[in-house]
Design a protein around this motif. Structure first.
Motif, PDB file in Angstrom:
ATOM      1  N   ILE A   1      12.618  18.413  -2.907  1.00  0.00           N
ATOM      2  CA  ILE A   1      13.821  17.649  -2.568  1.00  0.00           C
ATOM      3  C   ILE A   1      13.490  16.178  -2.386  1.00  0.00           C
ATOM      4  O   ILE A   1      14.217  15.295  -2.836  1.00  0.00           O
ATOM      5  CB  ILE A   1      14.473  18.235  -1.299  1.00  0.00           C
ATOM      6  N   GLU A   2      12.384  15.899  -1.742  1.00  0.00           N
ATOM      7  CA  GLU A   2      12.018  14.508  -1.468  1.00  0.00           C
ATOM      8  C   GLU A   2      10.535  14.332  -1.725  1.00  0.00           C
ATOM      9  O   GLU A   2       9.705  15.088  -1.202  1.00  0.00           O
ATOM     10  CB  GLU A   2      12.353  14.161  -0.014  1.00  0.00           C
ATOM     11  N   ASP A   3      10.174  13.357  -2.536  1.00  0.00           N
ATOM     12  CA  ASP A   3       8.773  13.085  -2.850  1.00  0.00           C
ATOM     13  C   ASP A   3       8.063  12.504  -1.639  1.00  0.00           C
ATOM     14  O   ASP A   3       8.675  11.854  -0.784  1.00  0.00           O
ATOM     15  CB  ASP A   3       8.675  12.093  -4.020  1.00  0.00           C
ATOM     16  N   PRO A   4       6.756  12.720  -1.562  1.00  0.00           N
ATOM     17  CA  PRO A   4       6.010  12.161  -0.430  1.00  0.00           C
ATOM     18  C   PRO A   4       5.913  10.640  -0.508  1.00  0.00           C
ATOM     19  O   PRO A   4       5.947  10.047  -1.587  1.00  0.00           O
ATOM     20  CB  PRO A   4       4.634  12.815  -0.575  1.00  0.00           C
ATOM     21  N   VAL A   5       5.798  10.029   0.646  1.00  0.00           N
ATOM     22  CA  VAL A   5       5.600   8.580   0.736  1.00  0.00           C
ATOM     23  C   VAL A   5       4.092   8.354   0.692  1.00  0.00           C
ATOM     24  O   VAL A   5       3.405   8.399   1.711  1.00  0.00           O
ATOM     25  CB  VAL A   5       6.230   8.021   2.021  1.00  0.00           C
ATOM     26  N   TYR A   6       3.572   8.152  -0.517  1.00  0.00           N
ATOM     27  CA  TYR A   6       2.121   8.073  -0.708  1.00  0.00           C
ATOM     28  C   TYR A   6       1.500   6.921   0.070  1.00  0.00           C
ATOM     29  O   TYR A   6       0.393   7.044   0.602  1.00  0.00           O
ATOM     30  CB  TYR A   6       1.794   7.940  -2.199  1.00  0.00           C
ATOM     31  N   ALA A   7       2.197   5.788   0.097  1.00  0.00           N
ATOM     32  CA  ALA A   7       1.621   4.620   0.774  1.00  0.00           C
ATOM     33  C   ALA A   7       1.446   4.894   2.265  1.00  0.00           C
ATOM     34  O   ALA A   7       0.397   4.582   2.849  1.00  0.00           O
ATOM     35  CB  ALA A   7       2.520   3.407   0.546  1.00  0.00           C
ATOM     36  N   LEU A   8       2.478   5.495   2.887  1.00  0.00           N
ATOM     37  CA  LEU A   8       2.381   5.796   4.308  1.00  0.00           C
ATOM     38  C   LEU A   8       1.349   6.882   4.578  1.00  0.00           C
ATOM     39  O   LEU A   8       0.603   6.818   5.563  1.00  0.00           O
ATOM     40  CB  LEU A   8       3.753   6.217   4.841  1.00  0.00           C
ATOM     41  N   ASP A   9       1.260   7.882   3.694  1.00  0.00           N
ATOM     42  CA  ASP A   9       0.264   8.939   3.862  1.00  0.00           C
ATOM     43  C   ASP A   9      -1.152   8.390   3.744  1.00  0.00           C
ATOM     44  O   ASP A   9      -2.054   8.792   4.491  1.00  0.00           O
ATOM     45  CB  ASP A   9       0.495  10.042   2.826  1.00  0.00           C
ATOM     46  N   SER A  10      -1.369   7.464   2.799  1.00  0.00           N
ATOM     47  CA  SER A  10      -2.691   6.842   2.676  1.00  0.00           C
ATOM     48  C   SER A  10      -3.041   6.066   3.933  1.00  0.00           C
ATOM     49  O   SER A  10      -4.185   6.104   4.411  1.00  0.00           O
ATOM     50  CB  SER A  10      -2.717   5.914   1.450  1.00  0.00           C
ATOM     51  N   TYR A  11      -2.043   5.360   4.463  1.00  0.00           N
ATOM     52  CA  TYR A  11      -2.262   4.620   5.696  1.00  0.00           C
ATOM     53  C   TYR A  11      -2.638   5.563   6.841  1.00  0.00           C
ATOM     54  O   TYR A  11      -3.569   5.289   7.612  1.00  0.00           O
ATOM     55  CB  TYR A  11      -1.002   3.827   6.036  1.00  0.00           C
ATOM     56  N   TYR A  12      -1.931   6.684   6.930  1.00  0.00           N
ATOM     57  CA  TYR A  12      -2.232   7.666   7.973  1.00  0.00           C
ATOM     58  C   TYR A  12      -3.651   8.214   7.831  1.00  0.00           C
ATOM     59  O   TYR A  12      -4.407   8.326   8.798  1.00  0.00           O
ATOM     60  CB  TYR A  12      -1.239   8.820   7.922  1.00  0.00           C
ATOM     61  N   LEU A  13      -4.044   8.547   6.613  1.00  0.00           N
ATOM     62  CA  LEU A  13      -5.357   9.146   6.401  1.00  0.00           C
ATOM     63  C   LEU A  13      -6.475   8.154   6.686  1.00  0.00           C
ATOM     64  O   LEU A  13      -7.511   8.524   7.260  1.00  0.00           O
ATOM     65  CB  LEU A  13      -5.466   9.676   4.966  1.00  0.00           C
ATOM     66  N   LEU A  14      -6.283   6.918   6.293  1.00  0.00           N
ATOM     67  CA  LEU A  14      -7.287   5.902   6.597  1.00  0.00           C
ATOM     68  C   LEU A  14      -7.389   5.665   8.106  1.00  0.00           C
ATOM     69  O   LEU A  14      -8.482   5.470   8.642  1.00  0.00           O
ATOM     70  CB  LEU A  14      -6.947   4.594   5.866  1.00  0.00           C
ATOM     71  N   GLN A  15      -6.232   5.703   8.786  1.00  0.00           N
ATOM     72  CA  GLN A  15      -6.239   5.540  10.242  1.00  0.00           C
ATOM     73  C   GLN A  15      -6.941   6.727  10.919  1.00  0.00           C
ATOM     74  O   GLN A  15      -7.670   6.551  11.901  1.00  0.00           O
ATOM     75  CB  GLN A  15      -4.802   5.409  10.753  1.00  0.00           C
ATOM     76  N   VAL A  16      -6.736   7.915  10.393  1.00  0.00           N
ATOM     77  CA  VAL A  16      -7.420   9.102  10.917  1.00  0.00           C
ATOM     78  C   VAL A  16      -8.920   8.961  10.773  1.00  0.00           C
ATOM     79  O   VAL A  16      -9.692   9.263  11.702  1.00  0.00           O
ATOM     80  CB  VAL A  16      -6.900  10.367  10.206  1.00  0.00           C
ATOM     81  N   ASN A  17      -9.386   8.506   9.621  1.00  0.00           N
ATOM     82  CA  ASN A  17     -10.823   8.319   9.417  1.00  0.00           C
ATOM     83  C   ASN A  17     -11.399   7.301  10.396  1.00  0.00           C
ATOM     84  O   ASN A  17     -12.506   7.475  10.924  1.00  0.00           O
ATOM     85  CB  ASN A  17     -11.103   7.886   7.979  1.00  0.00           C
ATOM     86  N   GLU A  18     -10.645   6.219  10.631  1.00  0.00           N
ATOM     87  CA  GLU A  18     -11.112   5.205  11.555  1.00  0.00           C
ATOM     88  C   GLU A  18     -11.181   5.759  12.986  1.00  0.00           C
ATOM     89  O   GLU A  18     -12.151   5.503  13.716  1.00  0.00           O
ATOM     90  CB  GLU A  18     -10.190   3.988  11.508  1.00  0.00           C
ATOM     91  N   ASP A  19     -10.175   6.526  13.380  1.00  0.00           N
ATOM     92  CA  ASP A  19     -10.193   7.131  14.719  1.00  0.00           C
ATOM     93  C   ASP A  19     -11.357   8.111  14.874  1.00  0.00           C
ATOM     94  O   ASP A  19     -11.968   8.191  15.951  1.00  0.00           O
ATOM     95  CB  ASP A  19      -8.874   7.852  14.988  1.00  0.00           C
ATOM     96  N   ILE A  20     -11.663   8.850  13.803  1.00  0.00           N
ATOM     97  CA  ILE A  20     -12.769   9.806  13.869  1.00  0.00           C
ATOM     98  C   ILE A  20     -14.098   9.085  14.019  1.00  0.00           C
ATOM     99  O   ILE A  20     -14.981   9.521  14.777  1.00  0.00           O
ATOM    100  CB  ILE A  20     -12.762  10.714  12.619  1.00  0.00           C
ATOM    101  N   ARG A  21     -14.266   7.957  13.327  1.00  0.00           N
ATOM    102  CA  ARG A  21     -15.509   7.192  13.452  1.00  0.00           C
ATOM    103  C   ARG A  21     -15.700   6.712  14.890  1.00  0.00           C
ATOM    104  O   ARG A  21     -16.808   6.805  15.450  1.00  0.00           O
ATOM    105  CB  ARG A  21     -15.495   6.007  12.490  1.00  0.00           C
ATOM    106  N   GLN A  22     -14.637   6.197  15.479  1.00  0.00           N
ATOM    107  CA  GLN A  22     -14.731   5.745  16.856  1.00  0.00           C
ATOM    108  C   GLN A  22     -14.995   6.914  17.815  1.00  0.00           C
ATOM    109  O   GLN A  22     -15.759   6.792  18.776  1.00  0.00           O
ATOM    110  CB  GLN A  22     -13.453   5.010  17.262  1.00  0.00           C
ATOM    111  N   TYR A  23     -14.387   8.044  17.540  1.00  0.00           N
ATOM    112  CA  TYR A  23     -14.571   9.223  18.395  1.00  0.00           C
ATOM    113  C   TYR A  23     -16.012   9.721  18.322  1.00  0.00           C
ATOM    114  O   TYR A  23     -16.619  10.068  19.348  1.00  0.00           O
ATOM    115  CB  TYR A  23     -13.610  10.326  17.951  1.00  0.00           C
TER     116      TYR A  23
END
Length: 673
Positions: A492-514
């Motif tokens: 019904i609705e395509d994913p927002v790739y730009a926002l998903d990429s931003y989320y995944l990069l932010q997750v990686n950064e949080d994991i590095r700090q953790y």
């Protein structure tokens, strides 16, 4: 109110019809099972139909109290199973009527049946047990009619033992026969050997005519003195054909009923309570008598001489002679005689004490049997109520009627009850358990089950949900759950790739700090684990953002991205910090050493798993970001859109967090993966 009354009448009719049918079925099954115990007493006796009818009648009366609980269990299970299967139970609850209100009419009926069961056991049951025991003993005493067993001595004939090696059922012939007859005293006896024989009853059924072929007869000629057995003459006869007339009473004679008056099963509760006082007083008097007799066995309690009643126990120890010194002054023969006499007296004392111990055990066994019978009348009546509160809620939970699943469940419950009932009774009868504990153990086991099923059914809780037990097993043992993301046929609705990429990069950064701040590879601190509260909010946030991105990317058409999504591990957010969400449960677990060790090493395992999972998340996120850059070039996204979508995602995560907390409060114990 009118609806409730009509509902009571409707459910009562349903239960009543099923109860009558299941009662006769249960009664028949119990009678057949009970019959196998006495089948040897019925076969070959030549009993009349009147005697057989009395046997089955008294048997049926005895088994009615046992058939009532099973019939209540099965009928209540089928009744509410039918209501649930036909969605009538759903309609009843939709009308605002709880399960307990729907069961109230049956509760009154079951309590009345329980009272009837107690009355039956207290009034009718004793007479039925007495008559059945009288009839059974009479059947055992009735002589058999040409039913001599093969390969063993048979002593069913008066003053005669007969051995048959082989017999022909069709012709009635007996082969390789040995007969031992004791016609007078112990010495006046005869032994008869024959190659073949045939036994027939006389017309008046008072004697047996035994025809013998090809044998020998050995018989003492007269009674003799036991001390001069070698001088007794005997007679030996060889014959080819001979007939012997044996005493045989073929008629059925009823045994004396007074012999069964002391049986506990043949007494009412009032009689048992009254007789128990007499039994205990008699047992105490016998015990005191045995004690006084045992004291006289002591050497120190015996009088020194016939004229002097003084005993060694009354003499001061310093004035007593040294027994070793006295014994050393004896000659060798005197020492031998003293030792033989001491050994003989010791053996006599041991034999006498063993005999008295056997008598004391029988007396106490009689007392315990009376107590067991008195308590059993109440527990068996109470089991009717317990079985109802097991059957009715189970029927409402399972929602399966008919004779399929209800019969299986009823049999399983009754088997559990039967095992505990009989095991407890035997252990209490043999004085291994106390009488109350042994007789009431089945009630103590099934009563909590009845309360549990009633509570679950009244609150519409899922008891037999296989998925719930599977998830509980996964939680306790920390098993890993696999992720299953499939490509959707309709998007019904395509994913927002730009926002998903931003989320995944932010997750990686949080994991590095953790990883930089926390040392997951080191063992956890036991004090922090069990005695200090705390959640890992960083991992909660990381996993929440990651799951949002995975859910949005699940709408993609790209197979490579779908494949990468399935590589993401399901990360446990709290299992590496503490075993339970409730603080008091963590404290109790930490204080119980074996259980605390299990959950401590389980938590350490989850810390190592979390370290591995975070590394896998970073690796997979990087692959997905690179793949997104190829299939969907970055499109300009305004900061307002990012903030709006982030706000919506935060709301969703907050709602899910509250929902998970509510579920954990109701059902959860340990952290799921």
């Amino acid at each position: 109110m009118r609806i409730v009354k009509k509902l009571d009448i409707f459910i009562t009719k349903q239960f009543g019809l099923l109860f009558v049918g299941t009662f006769f079925i249960c009664q028949f099954v119990l009678m057949m099972q009970f019959l196998w115990r006495y089948v040897d007493e019925l076969i070959g006796k030549g009993l009349s139909l009147e005697v057989m009818a009395q046997f089955f009648w008294y048997m049926g009366l005895m088994l009615i109290p046992q058939a009532l609980p099973l019939a209540i269990l099965l009928s209540s299970l089928i009744t509410f199973g039918n209501l649930g299967e036909s969605s009538e139970l759903t309609a009843i609850k939709a009308a605002g009527i709880s399960l307990m209100q729907a069961m109230r009419s049956l509760i009154v009926i079951v309590i009345a049946i329980a009272g009837l069961s107690f009355y039956f056991q207290d009034v009718i049951g004793p007479e039925a047990n007495k008559s059945f025991a009288q009839l059974l003993v009479s059947m055992k005493q009735k002589s058999p009619e040409l039913e001599i067993p093969e390969g063993q001595f048979y002593d069913g004939l008066p003053q005669t033992n007969i051995y048959v090696q082989k017999k022909d059922i069709n012709t009635g012939m007996l082969y390789d026969v040995m007969i031992y007859r004791q016609t007078g005293n112990y010495e006046d006896q005869a032994i008869i050997l024959a190659d073949s024989a045939k036994m027939q009853s006389t017309e008046e059924k008072k004697h047996l005519l035994l025809t013998l072929w090809s044998g020998e007869w050995f018989e003492n000629m007269k009674q003799q003195d036991m001390g001069n057995m070698a001088e007794v003459p005997y007679r030996r006869e060889t014959f080819t054909y001979k007939t012997i007339l044996l005493d045989f009473d073929g008629e059925f004679n009823l045994a004396d009923a007074s012999n069964f008056a002391g049986n506990a099963k043949a007494k009412s509760t009032r009689q048992i309570v009254r007789d128990l006082d007499s039994i205990r007083i008699y047992n105490d008097s016998v015990g005191h008598q045995f004690y006084e007799e045992a004291r006289r066995y002591s050497f120190y309690e015996e009088p020194l001489t016939k004229d002097d009643s003084t005993t060694l126990a009354q003499i001061k120890p310093e004035k007593l002679p040294n027994l070793d010194t006295l014994f050393s002054h004896l000659t060798t023969d005197e020492k031998r005689e003293v030792m033989k006499d001491a050994a003989r007296q010791s053996q006599n004392v041991i034999a006498d004490l063993s005999f008295k111990a056997h008598i004391a055990d029988d007396l106490h066994r009689t007392e315990r049997l009376h107590e067991l019978e008195a308590i059993g009348k109440f527990t068996l009546a109470l089991s009717c109520i317990i079985f109802f509160f097991i059957g009715a809620p189970l029927g409402a939970i399972i929602r399966k009627g008919g004779l399929g699943v209800p019969v299986i469940i009823s049999v399983l419950v009754f088997i559990v009850y039967y095992i505990f009932e009989n095991s407890g009774m035997r252990m209490a009868r043999d004085d291994n358990w106390t009488v109350w504990y042994g007789r009431a153990i089945s009630t103590m086991v099934l009563a909590p089950l009845a309360i549990f099923f009633t509570y679950k059914a009244n609150n519409d809780s899922a008891v037999f949900n296989a998925d719930a037990y599977r998830l509980l097993f996964i939680r306790v043992f920390g098993l890993r759950m696999s992720r299953n993301v499939v490509r959707k046929e309709v998007i019904i609705e395509d994913p927002v790739y730009a926002l998903d990429s931003y989320y995944l990069l932010q997750v990686n950064e949080d994991i590095r700090q953790y990883n930089a701040e926390h040392k997951l590879l080191s063992p956890p601190n036991p004090i922090k684990v069990f005695f200090r509260p705390g959640d890992d909010q960083t991992i909660e946030h990381v996993v929440s953002v990651l799951e949002d991105a995975i859910e949005d990317l699940g709408n993609t058409n790209d197979k490579q991205i779908i494949s990468y999504l399935n590589e993401y591990p399901v990360v446990a957010t709290h299992a590496h910090t503490r075993p339970f969400r409730r603080r008091w449960m963590n404290i109790v677990t930490g204080l119980v050493l074996p259980l605390g060790l299990f959950f401590y090493f389980r938590m350490w395992r989850f810390r190592l798993r979390l370290h591995k999972d975070l590394s896998k998340v970073m690796e997979t996120s990087q692959l997905i970001v690179e793949r997104i850059a190829k299939v969907a070039p970055p499109a300009p996204v305004s900061m307002e859109e990012v903030e709006k979508m982030t706000f919506i995602a935060d709301l969703v995560r907050e709602a899910e967090k509250k929902n998970n907390h509510h579920k954990q409060t109701l059902y959860g114990t340990t952290e799921t993966e």
